[in-house]
Design a protein around this motif. Sequence first.
Motif, short mmCIF file in Angstrom:
data_model
loop_
_atom_site.label_atom_id
_atom_site.label_comp_id
_atom_site.label_asym_id
_atom_site.label_seq_id
_atom_site.Cartn_x
_atom_site.Cartn_y
_atom_site.Cartn_z
N ILE A 1 0.86 -1.18 0.00
CA ILE A 1 0.00 0.00 0.00
C ILE A 1 0.90 1.23 0.00
CG2 ILE A 1 -1.70 1.31 1.29
CD1 ILE A 1 -2.71 -1.32 2.44
N VAL A 2 0.64 2.14 -0.91
CA VAL A 2 1.40 3.38 -1.03
C VAL A 2 0.65 4.48 -0.28
CG1 VAL A 2 2.28 5.09 -2.63
CG2 VAL A 2 2.27 2.68 -3.28
N PRO A 3 1.33 5.15 0.68
CA PRO A 3 0.65 6.23 1.41
C PRO A 3 0.22 7.35 0.47
CG PRO A 3 2.86 5.83 2.28
CD PRO A 3 2.69 4.98 1.09
N GLN A 4 -0.96 7.87 0.72
CA GLN A 4 -1.50 8.97 -0.07
C GLN A 4 -1.44 10.25 0.74
OE1 GLN A 4 -2.61 8.74 -3.28
NE2 GLN A 4 -1.83 6.64 -3.21
N PRO A 5 -0.96 11.33 0.16
CA PRO A 5 -0.93 12.60 0.90
C PRO A 5 -2.36 13.05 1.20
CG PRO A 5 -0.24 12.93 -1.38
CD PRO A 5 -0.45 11.46 -1.20
N SER A 6 -2.55 13.50 2.40
CA SER A 6 -3.90 13.90 2.79
C SER A 6 -3.83 15.14 3.68
CB SER A 6 -4.60 12.77 3.54
OG SER A 6 -5.83 13.22 4.04
N LEU A 7 -4.54 16.13 3.30
CA LEU A 7 -4.61 17.35 4.10
C LEU A 7 -5.40 17.12 5.37
CD1 LEU A 7 -3.70 20.26 4.05
CD2 LEU A 7 -5.79 20.85 2.83
N PHE A 8 -6.36 16.18 5.33
CA PHE A 8 -7.19 15.89 6.49
C PHE A 8 -6.34 15.42 7.67
CE2 PHE A 8 -9.67 12.87 9.05
CZ PHE A 8 -10.64 13.73 9.52
N VAL A 9 -5.36 14.57 7.42
CA VAL A 9 -4.49 14.07 8.48
C VAL A 9 -3.71 15.21 9.12
CG1 VAL A 9 -2.54 12.56 8.99
CG2 VAL A 9 -4.31 11.81 7.41
N LEU A 10 -3.19 16.10 8.30
CA LEU A 10 -2.45 17.25 8.80
C LEU A 10 -3.33 18.18 9.64
CD1 LEU A 10 0.08 19.07 8.90
CD2 LEU A 10 -0.75 20.11 6.79
N VAL A 11 -4.51 18.49 9.13
CA VAL A 11 -5.42 19.38 9.85
C VAL A 11 -5.87 18.76 11.17
CG1 VAL A 11 -7.70 20.48 9.75
CG2 VAL A 11 -6.18 20.57 7.76
N THR A 12 -6.16 17.47 11.15
CA THR A 12 -6.56 16.78 12.39
C THR A 12 -5.44 16.86 13.43
OG1 THR A 12 -7.91 15.27 11.10
CG2 THR A 12 -7.37 14.59 13.34
N PHE A 13 -4.21 16.60 13.01
CA PHE A 13 -3.06 16.66 13.91
C PHE A 13 -2.92 18.06 14.51
CE2 PHE A 13 1.43 17.79 14.44
CZ PHE A 13 1.80 16.87 15.41
N LEU A 14 -2.99 19.09 13.66
CA LEU A 14 -2.84 20.47 14.14
C LEU A 14 -3.94 20.87 15.09
CD1 LEU A 14 -1.62 22.24 10.89
CD2 LEU A 14 -0.28 21.70 12.91
N VAL A 15 -5.18 20.51 14.78
CA VAL A 15 -6.30 20.86 15.66
C VAL A 15 -6.14 20.21 17.02
CG1 VAL A 15 -8.79 20.51 15.99
CG2 VAL A 15 -7.93 21.37 13.81
N GLU A 16 -5.75 18.94 17.05
CA GLU A 16 -5.56 18.25 18.33
C GLU A 16 -4.44 18.89 19.14
OE1 GLU A 16 -4.96 14.13 17.48
OE2 GLU A 16 -7.01 13.87 16.72
N ARG A 17 -3.34 19.27 18.47
CA ARG A 17 -2.22 19.92 19.17
C ARG A 17 -2.61 21.29 19.71
NH1 ARG A 17 2.33 17.21 20.79
NH2 ARG A 17 2.53 15.46 19.40
N ILE A 18 -3.34 22.07 18.92
CA ILE A 18 -3.73 23.41 19.36
C ILE A 18 -4.73 23.33 20.51
CG2 ILE A 18 -4.87 25.56 18.65
CD1 ILE A 18 -2.04 25.14 17.47
N LYS A 19 -5.68 22.42 20.44
CA LYS A 19 -6.64 22.25 21.54
C LYS A 19 -5.92 21.89 22.83
CE LYS A 19 -10.73 20.43 19.29
NZ LYS A 19 -11.62 19.27 19.26
N GLY A 20 -4.95 20.99 22.73
CA GLY A 20 -4.21 20.57 23.91
C GLY A 20 -3.33 21.66 24.47
N LEU A 21 -2.85 22.54 23.62
CA LEU A 21 -1.97 23.62 24.07
C LEU A 21 -2.69 24.60 24.98
CD1 LEU A 21 0.79 24.93 23.96
CD2 LEU A 21 0.11 26.07 21.85
N VAL A 22 -3.96 24.81 24.74
CA VAL A 22 -4.73 25.74 25.57
C VAL A 22 -4.79 25.26 27.02
CG1 VAL A 22 -7.01 26.75 25.90
CG2 VAL A 22 -6.07 26.55 23.60
N LYS A 23 -4.84 23.94 27.20
CA LYS A 23 -4.95 23.36 28.55
C LYS A 23 -3.58 23.04 29.17
CE LYS A 23 -9.21 21.16 27.13
NZ LYS A 23 -9.80 19.88 26.77
N GLN A 24 -2.52 23.18 28.39
CA GLN A 24 -1.17 22.79 28.84
C GLN A 24 -0.72 23.62 30.04
OE1 GLN A 24 0.48 20.44 26.83
NE2 GLN A 24 2.23 20.29 28.16
N LYS A 25 -0.16 22.93 31.03
CA LYS A 25 0.38 23.61 32.21
C LYS A 25 1.89 23.44 32.24
CE LYS A 25 -3.74 23.22 35.05
NZ LYS A 25 -4.18 24.55 34.90
N CYS A 26 2.56 24.45 32.78
CA CYS A 26 4.01 24.39 32.92
C CYS A 26 4.36 23.30 33.94
CB CYS A 26 4.53 25.75 33.39
SG CYS A 26 6.29 25.79 33.72
#
Length: 128
Positions: A1-26
Amino acid sequence: IVPQPSLFVLVTFLVERIKGLVKQKCPCCGEPVLPSNPEELNSMYDKQSCAKLKRKRRPMRTYCGCWYHKSCLNTFLTEPPFGAVCPTVNCGRRVFHPDWPGDIKQMEREWAAKQARMREIEDAMLFL
């Protein structure tokens, strides 16, 4: 199986990271890394404001992926124990950042020199 580039995967990753950053504590002080007011975050990076207190609270990401306040990270990296692992739950990796030396021996020498200067100042104060 050849991986297919997908913008959805990138956007999902970024949204999850940004959501988590708001709650992140030092990990050092336990306070939220990001200020509640977005204008405060903007002023931390504004060269015109130059408020040292605001720059100390600037969020910084280390190589282990955890976020710290600049002043907390400075304390964590420049005071013993040197080479300590990240106190964040489920991290356990050594903390590195390009703004601080990665060599433990160099950090130990710098800390010892700083302590020696402080002792000299204290000794000089006794004579005044």
